[in-house]
Design an enzyme around this catalytic site. Structure first.
Site, short mmCIF file in Angstrom:
data_model
loop_
_atom_site.label_atom_id
_atom_site.label_comp_id
_atom_site.label_asym_id
_atom_site.label_seq_id
_atom_site.Cartn_x
_atom_site.Cartn_y
_atom_site.Cartn_z
N ASP A 177 -3.88 4.30 -1.88
CA ASP A 177 -4.67 4.95 -0.30
C ASP A 177 -4.03 6.52 -0.82
O ASP A 177 -3.15 6.68 0.54
CB ASP A 177 -4.19 4.24 0.67
CG ASP A 177 -4.71 4.59 2.40
OD1 ASP A 177 -6.21 4.71 1.74
OD2 ASP A 177 -4.70 4.11 2.92
N THR A 220 -10.06 3.43 10.54
CA THR A 220 -10.50 3.12 12.30
C THR A 220 -9.65 4.38 13.20
O THR A 220 -9.40 2.60 14.50
CB THR A 220 -9.22 1.66 11.57
OG1 THR A 220 -8.18 2.11 11.32
CG2 THR A 220 -10.31 0.26 10.75
N LYS A 273 -7.20 8.21 -0.38
CA LYS A 273 -8.62 8.93 -0.15
C LYS A 273 -8.58 9.28 -0.92
O LYS A 273 -9.94 10.73 0.39
CB LYS A 273 -8.59 8.80 1.26
CG LYS A 273 -8.11 7.29 2.47
CD LYS A 273 -7.92 7.33 4.05
CE LYS A 273 -7.40 6.60 4.45
NZ LYS A 273 -5.93 6.42 4.39
N LYS A 331 1.04 -1.71 0.24
CA LYS A 331 0.12 0.19 0.22
C LYS A 331 0.70 1.48 0.12
O LYS A 331 2.09 1.30 1.32
CB LYS A 331 -1.23 -0.05 1.13
CG LYS A 331 -2.07 0.99 1.43
CD LYS A 331 -2.96 0.82 2.28
CE LYS A 331 -2.66 1.42 3.60
NZ LYS A 331 -2.13 3.04 3.60
N ASP A 356 -13.25 14.96 -2.25
CA ASP A 356 -13.42 15.88 -3.38
C ASP A 356 -14.87 15.90 -4.47
O ASP A 356 -15.76 15.07 -3.71
CB ASP A 356 -12.39 16.05 -4.22
CG ASP A 356 -12.10 17.50 -4.60
OD1 ASP A 356 -12.55 18.83 -5.11
OD2 ASP A 356 -11.08 17.82 -4.37
N ARG A 367 3.00 -0.29 10.94
CA ARG A 367 3.65 -0.62 12.31
C ARG A 367 3.99 -1.96 12.74
O ARG A 367 4.95 -1.86 13.37
CB ARG A 367 3.06 1.27 13.22
CG ARG A 367 3.15 1.97 12.20
CD ARG A 367 2.75 3.51 13.18
NE ARG A 367 1.40 2.90 12.65
CZ ARG A 367 -0.11 3.90 13.29
NH1 ARG A 367 0.47 4.85 14.33
NH2 ARG A 367 -1.38 3.82 13.20
O1 C5P Z 1 0.21 1.72 10.55
P1 C5P Z 1 -0.92 0.90 10.76
O2 C5P Z 1 -0.87 -0.83 11.00
O3 C5P Z 1 -1.80 1.51 11.39
O4 C5P Z 1 -1.41 1.21 9.72
C1 C5P Z 1 -2.80 1.27 8.95
C2 C5P Z 1 -2.75 1.71 7.87
O5 C5P Z 1 -3.98 1.86 7.29
C3 C5P Z 1 -1.96 3.79 7.66
O6 C5P Z 1 -1.08 3.00 6.25
C4 C5P Z 1 -3.36 4.28 7.36
O7 C5P Z 1 -3.67 4.87 6.47
C5 C5P Z 1 -4.29 2.71 6.12
N1 C5P Z 1 -5.99 3.41 6.91
C6 C5P Z 1 -6.40 2.86 7.96
N2 C5P Z 1 -7.64 3.63 8.84
C7 C5P Z 1 -8.85 3.29 7.65
C8 C5P Z 1 -8.11 3.52 5.89
C9 C5P Z 1 -6.43 3.18 5.78
O8 C5P Z 1 -6.13 3.24 8.95
N3 C5P Z 1 -9.83 3.57 7.55
#
Ligand code: C5P
Length: 228
Positions: free
Chosen positions: A53, A108, A55, A26, A58, A199
């Site tokens: 990603d 999330t 998002k 991603k 607009d 992460r």
């Molecule tokens: O580091 P972590 O596992 O929290 O990363 C989650 C990834 O998913 C990030 O790149 C974040 O931008 C993306 N994301 C998210 N929640 C969403 C959509 C995308 O955490 N609803």
């Protein structure tokens, strides 16, 4: 696997560390701002699948035109955000391209107090379900939803939408800014088709081992009869 890095060299290092284990990456706003579209092109040229990603949110015509451009890149997934008209515009922009459009339901990282703060006087699950239903009606391929709502989406809408779940935290992993986090096993059992992990792998001293642990937890859950 979320490549949330400020440089292509860090992203490439992780992609190489995960060679043979992970093939779907991603690219989000940080890497795109740092390096433009070259990380996307490089990943595709190496045979990897890309989830872009950004998002897009607009006015409908701007979304349609942006999606039309994104559809020429060879990416597999693209995120959009917004109401039914926005999603319809994105579907129009995608045209016949082999690109799956995923609509963000509720990030999330948001909980009930955050969505009140945004001005939505309802609970998170109701908003997620409403948005998932609208995404389906507007012709979207899937939704981004937390593991906390995946089961409810499946129960209500069946298999018509892909469910892609970020906010994955193996047992013992810190939540950081994620508020509706679940374990890899919980997400798969709840019906998620794909998990997005950043992460817990990128910040681990041994990213390959961390990815292996998550993948084996997922594999077990995918064959578990209790899966939604
Ligand atoms: O580091 P972590 O596992 O929290 O990363 C989650 C990834 O998913 C990030 O790149 C974040 O931008 C993306 N994301 C998210 N929640 C969403 C959509 C995308 O955490 N609803």
């Amino acid at each position: 696997m979320a490549l949330d890095f400020p440089s292509a060299s860090q992203a490439t290092e992780l992609v190489e560390q995960l060679d043979g284990l992970v093939s779907f990456f991603k690219v989000g706003i940080e890497l795109q701002l740092a390096e433009g579209m070259s990380p996307v092109q490089n990943l595709i040229s190496k045979g990897k699948k890309v989830f872009l990603d950004l998002k897009y949110f607009d006015v409908p015509e701007t979304v349609e035109r942006a999606v039309r451009r994104a559809a020429t890149l060879g990416v597999t997934f693209l995120t959009i955000h917004g109401n039914g008209r926005n999603i319809e515009a994105a579907v129009k922009g995608r045209g016949e391209a082999d690109l799956k459009l995923l609509s963000v339901t509720v990030l999330t990282s948001l909980d009930a107090s955050d969505i009140q703060d945004l001005g939505f006087p309802c609970d998170v699950e109701a908003l997620v379900l409403h948005r998932a239903k609208r995404a389906l009606e507007a012709g979207c391929d899937g939704v981004i939803a937390s593991g906390e709502e995946a089961r409810q989406i499946r129960a209500t809408l069946g298999d018509k939408l892909l469910i892609v779940t970020p906010g994955i935290r193996p047992v013992g992993s810190p939540n950081q800014d994620q508020k509706r986090a679940v374990t890899p096993r919980e997400a798969v059992l709840a019906g998620a088709d794909y998990l997005v992990v950043g992460r817990p792998i990128t910040r681990d001293p041994d990213p390959r081992k961390a990815a292996q642990g998550i993948l084996s937890e997922m594999e077990e859950a995918f064959t578990d009869p209790a899966r939604a």
